[in-house]
Write an enzyme that holds these catalytic residues in place. Sequence first.
Site, mmCIF file in Angstrom:
data_model
loop_
_atom_site.group_PDB
_atom_site.id
_atom_site.type_symbol
_atom_site.label_atom_id
_atom_site.label_comp_id
_atom_site.label_asym_id
_atom_site.label_seq_id
_atom_site.Cartn_x
_atom_site.Cartn_y
_atom_site.Cartn_z
ATOM 1 N N HIS A 145 1.498 -0.164 8.162
ATOM 2 C CA HIS A 145 1.077 0.385 6.872
ATOM 3 C C HIS A 145 1.137 1.901 6.941
ATOM 4 C CE1 HIS A 145 -2.172 1.797 4.026
ATOM 5 N NE2 HIS A 145 -1.271 1.250 3.247
ATOM 6 N N SER A 146 1.859 2.517 6.024
ATOM 7 C CA SER A 146 1.950 3.963 5.895
ATOM 8 C C SER A 146 2.326 4.593 7.243
ATOM 9 C CB SER A 146 0.629 4.499 5.332
ATOM 10 O OG SER A 146 0.804 5.795 4.826
#
Length: 199
Positions: free
Chosen positions: A76-77
């Site tokens: 994530h990110s």
Amino acid sequence: MTAFVLVPGMCHGGWCFADLTAQLRGLGHVVHPVTPTGIGERSHLLSGGVNLDTHIEDVTALLAAEDVHDAVLVGHSYGGMVITGAADRLPGRVDSLVYLDVVDSGYAVRPLPFFDPRATPHPLASVLQPLRLTGDPARVRRRDYVYAAGWDGESPFTPVYERLRADPTWTTHSLDGGHNLMRDAPGELLKILLDVATK
């Protein structure tokens, strides 16, 4: 069943994947949510030496210690850089990469007001260190990009999503949720991960 390794974005620990972890395990998959060194419950390990390489090593050490093969790495990110580096270093253990709302570059920030209250400051060196790759990213079977289309305002990730949509070596998805897709669109994200594991 599939082994999933879930790597959070800046300031977050493996706890941000709690619901997704429970759902995947409930379906019989092996799931390893990672809290990077220096973050969350591991913030006591923060030192000036914690950087991107440290977080990549967190994942590669887990893959080796748990003897994980054919893993689906989910980042994530900021976690997207971590899974890319881990796949580069241990290509024989990684089957697929799934990126959740990842941008090409970013800046360190304190936890933002809308972050989970458990979020902690993120090691600055880990976001300032460039990602160095040694291998061919095509060595993994599949690369997916999951775009969060439900930002309040314009998403900074739109250019990346548009570029990858035009690239036949990527599978792209657009979910109606904010940046924290595991919180905002857990059901749809679960479907994507199960598809990655089976196709």
